[in-house]
Design a protein around this motif. Sequence first.
Motif, PDB file in Angstrom:
ATOM      1  N   THR A  57      65.752  30.733  12.808  1.00 20.32           N
ATOM      2  CA  THR A  57      64.442  31.347  12.977  1.00 20.32           C
ATOM      3  C   THR A  57      63.533  30.333  13.656  1.00 20.32           C
ATOM      4  OG1 THR A  57      62.664  32.525  11.836  1.00 20.32           O
ATOM      5  CG2 THR A  57      63.533  30.584  10.759  1.00 20.32           C
ATOM      6  N   GLY A  58      62.366  30.780  14.103  1.00 24.83           N
ATOM      7  CA  GLY A  58      61.413  29.834  14.671  1.00 24.83           C
ATOM      8  C   GLY A  58      61.525  29.718  16.170  1.00 24.83           C
ATOM      9  N   ASP A  59      61.430  28.497  16.671  1.00 30.88           N
ATOM     10  CA  ASP A  59      61.453  28.221  18.109  1.00 30.88           C
ATOM     11  C   ASP A  59      62.661  28.862  18.780  1.00 30.88           C
ATOM     12  OD1 ASP A  59      60.073  24.939  18.860  1.00 30.88           O
ATOM     13  OD2 ASP A  59      59.380  26.981  19.275  1.00 30.88           O
ATOM     14  N   ASN A  60      62.388  29.545  19.901  1.00 30.45           N
ATOM     15  CA  ASN A  60      63.495  30.201  20.603  1.00 30.45           C
ATOM     16  C   ASN A  60      64.410  29.210  21.307  1.00 30.45           C
ATOM     17  OD1 ASN A  60      62.622  32.679  19.762  1.00 30.45           O
ATOM     18  ND2 ASN A  60      61.528  33.155  21.654  1.00 30.45           N
ATOM     19  N   LEU A  61      63.914  28.016  21.602  1.00 30.13           N
ATOM     20  CA  LEU A  61      64.741  26.990  22.236  1.00 30.13           C
ATOM     21  C   LEU A  61      65.242  26.024  21.168  1.00 30.13           C
ATOM     22  CD1 LEU A  61      65.815  25.951  24.948  1.00 30.13           C
ATOM     23  CD2 LEU A  61      63.796  24.444  25.042  1.00 30.13           C
ATOM     24  N   VAL A  62      66.543  25.965  21.050  1.00 35.81           N
ATOM     25  CA  VAL A  62      67.175  25.142  20.020  1.00 35.81           C
ATOM     26  C   VAL A  62      67.898  23.980  20.693  1.00 35.81           C
ATOM     27  CG1 VAL A  62      68.868  25.110  18.176  1.00 35.81           C
ATOM     28  CG2 VAL A  62      67.505  27.155  18.564  1.00 35.81           C
ATOM     29  N   LYS A  63      67.678  22.785  20.181  1.00 36.26           N
ATOM     30  CA  LYS A  63      68.379  21.620  20.728  1.00 36.26           C
ATOM     31  C   LYS A  63      69.502  21.214  19.781  1.00 36.26           C
ATOM     32  CE  LYS A  63      64.453  19.894  23.370  1.00 36.26           C
ATOM     33  NZ  LYS A  63      65.027  20.355  24.654  1.00 36.26           N
ATOM     34  N   GLY A  64      70.622  20.781  20.379  1.00 33.24           N
ATOM     35  CA  GLY A  64      71.765  20.427  19.566  1.00 33.24           C
ATOM     36  C   GLY A  64      72.393  19.112  19.991  1.00 33.24           C
ATOM     37  N   SER A  65      73.683  18.988  19.680  1.00 29.85           N
ATOM     38  CA  SER A  65      74.419  17.745  19.943  1.00 29.85           C
ATOM     39  C   SER A  65      74.740  17.588  21.416  1.00 29.85           C
ATOM     40  CB  SER A  65      75.717  17.742  19.139  1.00 29.85           C
ATOM     41  OG  SER A  65      75.482  17.976  17.772  1.00 29.85           O
ATOM     42  N   TYR A  66      74.940  16.329  21.842  1.00 29.86           N
ATOM     43  CA  TYR A  66      75.430  15.984  23.169  1.00 29.86           C
ATOM     44  C   TYR A  66      74.550  16.513  24.301  1.00 29.86           C
ATOM     45  CZ  TYR A  66      79.450  15.599  20.046  1.00 29.86           C
ATOM     46  OH  TYR A  66      80.265  15.315  18.985  1.00 29.86           O
ATOM     47  N   GLY A  67      73.254  16.711  24.052  1.00 29.17           N
ATOM     48  CA  GLY A  67      72.333  17.146  25.086  1.00 29.17           C
ATOM     49  C   GLY A  67      72.321  18.635  25.344  1.00 29.17           C
ATOM     50  N   PHE A  68      73.064  19.400  24.566  1.00 27.67           N
ATOM     51  CA  PHE A  68      73.080  20.848  24.723  1.00 27.67           C
ATOM     52  C   PHE A  68      71.865  21.494  24.060  1.00 27.67           C
ATOM     53  CE2 PHE A  68      76.998  21.940  26.791  1.00 27.67           C
ATOM     54  CZ  PHE A  68      77.818  20.852  26.571  1.00 27.67           C
ATOM     55  N   GLU A  69      71.475  22.617  24.614  1.00 29.75           N
ATOM     56  CA  GLU A  69      70.417  23.431  24.038  1.00 29.75           C
ATOM     57  C   GLU A  69      70.751  24.894  24.273  1.00 29.75           C
ATOM     58  OE1 GLU A  69      67.108  21.724  26.125  1.00 29.75           O
ATOM     59  OE2 GLU A  69      67.278  23.132  27.784  1.00 29.75           O
ATOM     60  N   ALA A  70      70.091  25.769  23.530  1.00 29.08           N
ATOM     61  CA  ALA A  70      70.336  27.201  23.697  1.00 29.08           C
ATOM     62  C   ALA A  70      69.026  27.943  23.520  1.00 29.08           C
ATOM     63  CB  ALA A  70      71.366  27.700  22.698  1.00 29.08           C
ATOM     64  N   GLU A  71      68.912  29.035  24.249  1.00 28.65           N
ATOM     65  CA  GLU A  71      67.692  29.827  24.206  1.00 28.65           C
ATOM     66  C   GLU A  71      67.960  31.189  23.590  1.00 28.65           C
ATOM     67  OE1 GLU A  71      65.670  30.127  27.926  1.00 28.65           O
ATOM     68  OE2 GLU A  71      63.842  30.847  26.983  1.00 28.65           O
ATOM     69  N   PHE A  72      67.267  31.484  22.515  1.00 31.91           N
ATOM     70  CA  PHE A  72      67.385  32.774  21.851  1.00 31.91           C
ATOM     71  C   PHE A  72      66.430  33.755  22.504  1.00 31.91           C
ATOM     72  CE2 PHE A  72      67.995  35.908  18.718  1.00 31.91           C
ATOM     73  CZ  PHE A  72      66.775  36.335  18.217  1.00 31.91           C
ATOM     74  N   ASN A  73      66.935  34.905  22.907  1.00 32.15           N
ATOM     75  CA  ASN A  73      66.112  35.951  23.507  1.00 32.15           C
ATOM     76  C   ASN A  73      66.365  37.245  22.760  1.00 32.15           C
ATOM     77  OD1 ASN A  73      65.153  38.116  25.183  1.00 32.15           O
ATOM     78  ND2 ASN A  73      65.023  36.666  26.878  1.00 32.15           N
ATOM     79  N   LYS A  74      65.402  37.616  21.906  1.00 33.93           N
ATOM     80  CA  LYS A  74      65.619  38.765  21.034  1.00 33.93           C
ATOM     81  C   LYS A  74      65.674  40.069  21.827  1.00 33.93           C
ATOM     82  CE  LYS A  74      63.969  40.850  16.744  1.00 33.93           C
ATOM     83  NZ  LYS A  74      62.990  40.754  15.624  1.00 33.93           N
ATOM     84  N   SER A  75      64.829  40.212  22.826  1.00 35.02           N
ATOM     85  CA  SER A  75      64.789  41.468  23.582  1.00 35.02           C
ATOM     86  C   SER A  75      66.073  41.695  24.380  1.00 35.02           C
ATOM     87  CB  SER A  75      63.580  41.487  24.518  1.00 35.02           C
ATOM     88  OG  SER A  75      63.677  40.450  25.475  1.00 35.02           O
ATOM     89  N   GLN A  76      66.679  40.611  24.847  1.00 30.82           N
ATOM     90  CA  GLN A  76      67.931  40.727  25.591  1.00 30.82           C
ATOM     91  C   GLN A  76      69.147  40.471  24.708  1.00 30.82           C
ATOM     92  OE1 GLN A  76      67.793  38.333  29.147  1.00 30.82           O
ATOM     93  NE2 GLN A  76      65.969  39.360  29.948  1.00 30.82           N
ATOM     94  N   THR A  77      68.933  40.256  23.445  1.00 33.98           N
ATOM     95  CA  THR A  77      69.990  39.931  22.469  1.00 33.98           C
ATOM     96  C   THR A  77      70.956  38.904  23.066  1.00 33.98           C
ATOM     97  OG1 THR A  77      71.408  41.812  23.107  1.00 33.98           O
ATOM     98  CG2 THR A  77      69.841  42.142  21.299  1.00 33.98           C
ATOM     99  N   SER A  78      70.375  37.804  23.545  1.00 36.19           N
ATOM    100  CA  SER A  78      71.202  36.772  24.158  1.00 36.19           C
ATOM    101  C   SER A  78      70.937  35.417  23.515  1.00 36.19           C
ATOM    102  CB  SER A  78      70.933  36.697  25.665  1.00 36.19           C
ATOM    103  OG  SER A  78      69.620  36.248  25.920  1.00 36.19           O
ATOM    104  N   PHE A  79      71.903  34.539  23.675  1.00 36.45           N
ATOM    105  CA  PHE A  79      71.807  33.175  23.132  1.00 36.45           C
ATOM    106  C   PHE A  79      72.632  32.285  24.060  1.00 36.45           C
ATOM    107  CE2 PHE A  79      70.571  30.163  20.148  1.00 36.45           C
ATOM    108  CZ  PHE A  79      71.627  29.489  19.562  1.00 36.45           C
ATOM    109  N   HIS A  80      72.115  32.031  25.240  1.00 40.09           N
ATOM    110  CA  HIS A  80      72.842  31.282  26.257  1.00 40.09           C
ATOM    111  C   HIS A  80      72.780  29.782  25.990  1.00 40.09           C
ATOM    112  CE1 HIS A  80      73.122  35.083  28.092  1.00 40.09           C
ATOM    113  NE2 HIS A  80      72.044  35.031  28.874  1.00 40.09           N
TER     114      HIS A  80
END
Lengths: 116, 114
Positions: free
Chosen positions: B52-75
């Motif tokens: 929940t919260g911020d749509n941009l999530v940062k993770g390991s090894y410099g990767f990040e992902a963007e949650f888009n609820k309207s497009q039901t995507s998580f690239h």
Amino acid sequence: EAGVTQSPTHLIKTRGQQATLRCSPISGHTSVYWYQQALGLGLQFLLWYDEGEERNRGNFPPRFSGRQFPNYSSELNVNALELEDSALYLCASSWRAGTTSNQPQHFGDGTRLSIL
Amino acid sequence: AQSVAQPEDQVNVAEGNPLTVKCTYSVSGNPYLFWYVQYPNRGLQFLLKYITGDNLVKGSYGFEAEFNKSQTSFHLKKPSALVSDSALYFCAVRVGSGYSTLTFGKGTMLLVSP
């Protein structure tokens, strides 16, 4: 901290035999999950154990079964092996079921089961 | 029923270029989304999650992902790819209830050329 450990690394069986695969979760984790990763089929959920109980089961025949021991380790048993059972079997663990939904599962390196 | 789609079997990118690995999902309820990476002959390694919260999530090894609820995507994204990023990437989803299972996509092979 030791990760999820699985044994054996490789297992070779013939059709009709039975196979037993073992998994030790990360210390403190009470949930153990089993997945089958067959070539071209992605990860298929098999079984989920938590606190010694089976919590959920995937769409696999009853010859796939397992159990979880008091120390939270687990074994997966596959009876009457068929050629199509050849796959990488992955075990994962996480914190107990009630708090698991937002927690990542941590995976072992798997057991490669080959059916001749 | 919940499902995950990774529309690309393989993504090719040159080292130093940005990369995107696509994932769309379908669930009834609020999704919990995860990305994992698998190197040859190894299990899956957790990269990042969206709860929940911020749509941009940062993770390991410099990767990040963007949650888009309207497009039901998580690239999954990375600004600058490394050859060592070459691996199989899995997107996964579960609904936020106690005994819901994790559903994985079929995986996307990322190949980063030197």
